[in-house]
Design a protein around this motif. Structure first.
Motif: not given
Length: 100
Positions: A25-29, A57-59, A64-69
């Motif tokens: 996923g990606y977004e700019t804020m 931001s990229a995620n 295993e459900g680990n969420y990396y940002t």
């Protein structure tokens, strides 16, 4: 796009597998100085940055459900300030070899 490349490069090294781009996923804020959490970005890093402060931001979530940002905060130089979160917990120096 730099955030996606950085996230996938570090995670591929750490996790030992290819990260499919369609799973990232990606977004700019944009933020004001007051909106940036000091836990993530020390105030001295953005003290002289004009508003709005840009953050890419990229995620990625592994099997295993680990969420990396990864958040790349533009601080006025060539290299943005990196903020790494794993399962929403700040991980200092996540991208370093010592943490592998």
């Amino acid at each position: 796009m730099e955030a996606i490349q950085r996230l996938t490069g570090v995670l591929e090294r750490k996790l030992g597998k290819k990260i499919p781009l369609h799973e990232v996923g990606y977004e700019t804020m944009t933020f004001t100085h007051e909106e940036i959490d000091e836990e993530y970005v020390p105030p001295y890093m953005i003290a002289f940055v004009e508003e709005p402060i840009l953050c890419h931001s990229a995620n990625y979530t592994d099997v295993e459900g680990n969420y990396y940002t990864l958040m790349l905060v533009e601080i006025g130089g060539e290299t943005p300030y990196e903020v790494w979160l794993v399962n929403d917990k700040l991980i200092l120096h996540f991208n370093s070899v010592e943490n592998e």
